[in-house]
Design a protein around this motif. Structure first.
Motif, PDB file in Angstrom:
ATOM      1  N   GLN A  52       5.056   1.669  -2.237  1.00 54.35           N
ATOM      2  CA  GLN A  52       3.658   1.893  -1.878  1.00 54.35           C
ATOM      3  C   GLN A  52       3.624   3.114  -0.953  1.00 54.35           C
ATOM      4  O   GLN A  52       4.425   3.222  -0.026  1.00 54.35           O
ATOM      5  CB  GLN A  52       3.090   0.667  -1.162  1.00 54.35           C
ATOM      6  CG  GLN A  52       1.631   0.806  -0.754  1.00 54.35           C
ATOM      7  CD  GLN A  52       1.003  -0.541  -0.401  1.00 54.35           C
ATOM      8  OE1 GLN A  52       1.518  -1.583  -0.766  1.00 54.35           O
ATOM      9  NE2 GLN A  52      -0.100  -0.509   0.294  1.00 54.35           N
ATOM     10  N   GLU A  56      -8.796  -5.120  11.555  1.00 54.96           N
ATOM     11  CA  GLU A  56      -8.138  -5.554  10.326  1.00 54.96           C
ATOM     12  C   GLU A  56      -6.830  -4.803  10.075  1.00 54.96           C
ATOM     13  O   GLU A  56      -6.109  -5.132   9.138  1.00 54.96           O
ATOM     14  CB  GLU A  56      -9.074  -5.352   9.133  1.00 54.96           C
ATOM     15  CG  GLU A  56     -10.362  -6.167   9.224  1.00 54.96           C
ATOM     16  CD  GLU A  56     -11.362  -5.763   8.163  1.00 54.96           C
ATOM     17  OE1 GLU A  56     -11.291  -4.613   7.666  1.00 54.96           O
ATOM     18  OE2 GLU A  56     -12.212  -6.605   7.814  1.00 54.96           O
ATOM     19  N   TRP A  57      -6.543  -3.808  10.909  1.00 53.39           N
ATOM     20  CA  TRP A  57      -5.379  -2.950  10.706  1.00 53.39           C
ATOM     21  C   TRP A  57      -4.331  -3.167  11.793  1.00 53.39           C
ATOM     22  O   TRP A  57      -4.655  -3.480  12.940  1.00 53.39           O
ATOM     23  CB  TRP A  57      -5.787  -1.476  10.706  1.00 53.39           C
ATOM     24  CG  TRP A  57      -6.738  -1.115   9.608  1.00 53.39           C
ATOM     25  CD1 TRP A  57      -8.094  -1.350   9.582  1.00 53.39           C
ATOM     26  CD2 TRP A  57      -6.425  -0.480   8.375  1.00 53.39           C
ATOM     27  NE1 TRP A  57      -8.624  -0.891   8.407  1.00 53.39           N
ATOM     28  CE2 TRP A  57      -7.631  -0.350   7.639  1.00 53.39           C
ATOM     29  CE3 TRP A  57      -5.240   0.004   7.816  1.00 53.39           C
ATOM     30  CZ2 TRP A  57      -7.678   0.247   6.391  1.00 53.39           C
ATOM     31  CZ3 TRP A  57      -5.288   0.594   6.563  1.00 53.39           C
ATOM     32  CH2 TRP A  57      -6.498   0.711   5.865  1.00 53.39           C
ATOM     33  N   LYS A 115      -1.721  -0.098   8.515  1.00 54.53           N
ATOM     34  CA  LYS A 115      -1.710  -0.945   7.324  1.00 54.53           C
ATOM     35  C   LYS A 115      -2.666  -2.104   7.507  1.00 54.53           C
ATOM     36  O   LYS A 115      -2.717  -2.707   8.589  1.00 54.53           O
ATOM     37  CB  LYS A 115      -0.287  -1.488   7.089  1.00 54.53           C
ATOM     38  CG  LYS A 115       0.758  -0.394   6.926  1.00 54.53           C
ATOM     39  CD  LYS A 115       2.162  -0.963   6.807  1.00 54.53           C
ATOM     40  CE  LYS A 115       3.195   0.138   6.648  1.00 54.53           C
ATOM     41  NZ  LYS A 115       4.569  -0.384   6.551  1.00 54.53           N
ATOM     42  N   ARG A 116      -3.413  -2.419   6.451  1.00 60.54           N
ATOM     43  CA  ARG A 116      -4.307  -3.577   6.522  1.00 60.54           C
ATOM     44  C   ARG A 116      -3.468  -4.840   6.610  1.00 60.54           C
ATOM     45  O   ARG A 116      -2.564  -5.071   5.804  1.00 60.54           O
ATOM     46  CB  ARG A 116      -5.212  -3.641   5.300  1.00 60.54           C
ATOM     47  CG  ARG A 116      -6.451  -2.745   5.400  1.00 60.54           C
ATOM     48  CD  ARG A 116      -7.441  -3.085   4.289  1.00 60.54           C
ATOM     49  NE  ARG A 116      -7.907  -4.464   4.371  1.00 60.54           N
ATOM     50  CZ  ARG A 116      -9.088  -4.827   4.854  1.00 60.54           C
ATOM     51  NH1 ARG A 116      -9.915  -3.904   5.316  1.00 60.54           N
ATOM     52  NH2 ARG A 116      -9.447  -6.097   4.877  1.00 60.54           N
ATOM     53  N   ASP A 174      -4.064  -7.841   5.933  1.00 58.39           N
ATOM     54  CA  ASP A 174      -4.193  -8.824   4.853  1.00 58.39           C
ATOM     55  C   ASP A 174      -3.829  -8.263   3.484  1.00 58.39           C
ATOM     56  O   ASP A 174      -4.033  -8.924   2.470  1.00 58.39           O
ATOM     57  CB  ASP A 174      -5.622  -9.373   4.814  1.00 58.39           C
ATOM     58  CG  ASP A 174      -6.666  -8.289   4.543  1.00 58.39           C
ATOM     59  OD1 ASP A 174      -6.308  -7.083   4.534  1.00 58.39           O
ATOM     60  OD2 ASP A 174      -7.847  -8.640   4.344  1.00 58.39           O
ATOM     61  N   SER A 175      -3.282  -7.042   3.436  1.00 57.89           N
ATOM     62  CA  SER A 175      -3.076  -6.374   2.145  1.00 57.89           C
ATOM     63  C   SER A 175      -1.784  -6.813   1.470  1.00 57.89           C
ATOM     64  O   SER A 175      -0.780  -7.095   2.125  1.00 57.89           O
ATOM     65  CB  SER A 175      -3.056  -4.857   2.334  1.00 57.89           C
ATOM     66  OG  SER A 175      -1.968  -4.469   3.157  1.00 57.89           O
ATOM     67  N   TYR A 232       1.325  -5.872  -1.347  1.00 53.56           N
ATOM     68  CA  TYR A 232       2.110  -4.668  -1.629  1.00 53.56           C
ATOM     69  C   TYR A 232       1.817  -4.204  -3.045  1.00 53.56           C
ATOM     70  O   TYR A 232       1.978  -4.949  -4.013  1.00 53.56           O
ATOM     71  CB  TYR A 232       3.600  -4.972  -1.480  1.00 53.56           C
ATOM     72  CG  TYR A 232       4.481  -3.742  -1.452  1.00 53.56           C
ATOM     73  CD1 TYR A 232       4.919  -3.210  -0.249  1.00 53.56           C
ATOM     74  CD2 TYR A 232       4.889  -3.125  -2.629  1.00 53.56           C
ATOM     75  CE1 TYR A 232       5.738  -2.094  -0.209  1.00 53.56           C
ATOM     76  CE2 TYR A 232       5.708  -2.016  -2.609  1.00 53.56           C
ATOM     77  CZ  TYR A 232       6.132  -1.496  -1.393  1.00 53.56           C
ATOM     78  OH  TYR A 232       6.938  -0.380  -1.364  1.00 53.56           O
ATOM     79  N   SER A 263      -1.961   4.509  -1.923  1.00 50.58           N
ATOM     80  CA  SER A 263      -2.685   3.347  -1.428  1.00 50.58           C
ATOM     81  C   SER A 263      -3.697   3.728  -0.355  1.00 50.58           C
ATOM     82  O   SER A 263      -3.436   4.605   0.475  1.00 50.58           O
ATOM     83  CB  SER A 263      -1.683   2.336  -0.849  1.00 50.58           C
ATOM     84  OG  SER A 263      -2.349   1.285  -0.198  1.00 50.58           O
ATOM     85  N   ARG A 264      -4.836   3.034  -0.362  1.00 49.36           N
ATOM     86  CA  ARG A 264      -5.814   3.180   0.717  1.00 49.36           C
ATOM     87  C   ARG A 264      -5.692   2.044   1.725  1.00 49.36           C
ATOM     88  O   ARG A 264      -6.430   2.017   2.711  1.00 49.36           O
ATOM     89  CB  ARG A 264      -7.237   3.195   0.150  1.00 49.36           C
ATOM     90  CG  ARG A 264      -7.560   4.385  -0.733  1.00 49.36           C
ATOM     91  CD  ARG A 264      -7.584   5.691   0.001  1.00 49.36           C
ATOM     92  NE  ARG A 264      -8.513   5.703   1.123  1.00 49.36           N
ATOM     93  CZ  ARG A 264      -8.742   6.778   1.885  1.00 49.36           C
ATOM     94  NH1 ARG A 264      -8.098   7.915   1.655  1.00 49.36           N
ATOM     95  NH2 ARG A 264      -9.585   6.711   2.904  1.00 49.36           N
ATOM     96  N   THR A 265      -4.774   1.112   1.499  1.00 51.00           N
ATOM     97  CA  THR A 265      -4.545   0.052   2.486  1.00 51.00           C
ATOM     98  C   THR A 265      -3.381   0.406   3.414  1.00 51.00           C
ATOM     99  O   THR A 265      -3.095  -0.324   4.356  1.00 51.00           O
ATOM    100  CB  THR A 265      -4.276  -1.310   1.815  1.00 51.00           C
ATOM    101  OG1 THR A 265      -3.123  -1.212   0.978  1.00 51.00           O
ATOM    102  CG2 THR A 265      -5.477  -1.738   0.993  1.00 51.00           C
ATOM    103  N   TRP A 266      -2.711   1.519   3.130  1.00 46.49           N
ATOM    104  CA  TRP A 266      -1.747   2.136   4.041  1.00 46.49           C
ATOM    105  C   TRP A 266      -2.255   3.550   4.307  1.00 46.49           C
ATOM    106  O   TRP A 266      -2.465   4.330   3.369  1.00 46.49           O
ATOM    107  CB  TRP A 266      -0.353   2.216   3.422  1.00 46.49           C
ATOM    108  CG  TRP A 266       0.390   0.915   3.342  1.00 46.49           C
ATOM    109  CD1 TRP A 266      -0.123  -0.345   3.415  1.00 46.49           C
ATOM    110  CD2 TRP A 266       1.803   0.766   3.162  1.00 46.49           C
ATOM    111  NE1 TRP A 266       0.870  -1.276   3.288  1.00 46.49           N
ATOM    112  CE2 TRP A 266       2.068  -0.632   3.126  1.00 46.49           C
ATOM    113  CE3 TRP A 266       2.862   1.650   3.012  1.00 46.49           C
ATOM    114  CZ2 TRP A 266       3.350  -1.153   2.947  1.00 46.49           C
ATOM    115  CZ3 TRP A 266       4.138   1.150   2.835  1.00 46.49           C
ATOM    116  CH2 TRP A 266       4.381  -0.246   2.812  1.00 46.49           C
TER     117      TRP A 266
END
Length: 204
Positions: free
Chosen positions: A18, A31-32, A177-178, A180-181, A183, A188-191
């Motif tokens: 990722q 959330e991060w 990093k979110r 609750d995300s 892998y 990625s937009r959650t990292w």
């Protein structure tokens, strides 16, 4: 290459990593969580019936290049896939990327693997789990401290304070990093990756 860990006769397959998206500033939401950006080579360690293997982010087998790390892997598991970074520690324990390539060829005993995620553990695919659950499993496997296999701590709370603190110790930036995300291989937009610049950081 497969994006999921598959077992073939007891062997696990490489999982494409990722990759974080570059942003100007780290996200402020609760959330991060945040980790120091390490200045090294992205690496995946696979432990299975075939032994210990280390792979570059493109999936090339670099076990021979990183042989001191491979020999140092003694974790309490039968099979695992760890995501992390190979670095060379500087005098105060901070990464020194200009030394890394020379160290690989001339002083490989100085190489260190810093683990920040775990994707598979003893037959269980952990990639769908929330990040903090994966980090908890990783922390139980890789104890924080010194050694050739190290655990990458994360930080919660004020992102800008974390960002400034990381800059002061000479690192390049922060990976957010979110919490609750799951892998997911690829961009990625959650990292998110925010790198330090000489421009002042505004709280506005």
């Amino acid at each position: 290459m497969s994006k999921r860990a598959k077992v073939d006769g007891g062997r696990l397959e490489f999982i494409p990593p990722q990759m974080p998206t570059l942003v100007e500033q780290p996200p402020e939401s609760e959330e991060w969580v945040h980790e120091a950006e390490l200045d090294g080579y992205r690496t995946q360690i696979i432990i299975d019936k075939g032994g210990v293997h280390l792979y570059s982010k493109s999936g090339r087998d670099w076990t021979t290049k990183y042989w001191p790390i491979a020999l140092a892997v003694e974790l309490s598991c039968r099979a695992a896939i760890l995501d992390g970074e190979v670095i060379v520690s500087g005098e105060r324990g901070t990464p020194g990327s200009p030394e890394l390539e020379a160290t690989i060829w001339n002083e490989p005993s100085r190489l260190v693997f810093v683990a920040f995620d775990i994707l598979h553990l003893d037959g269980r695919n952990l990639a769908p789990l929330p990040l903090l659950q994966r980090k908890q499993a990783l922390r139980q496997l890789v104890e924080p401290g010194v050694g050739k296999i190290q655990y990458s701590e994360h930080f919660e709370g004020d992102a800008l304070s974390v960002f400034r603190a990381i800059e002061k110790i000479g690192l390049n930036g922060v990976i957010s990093k979110r919490a609750d995300s799951r892998y997911r291989s690829g961009p990625s937009r959650t990292w998110l990756k925010a790198r330090y610049s000489r421009k002042p950081i505004s709280n506005c």
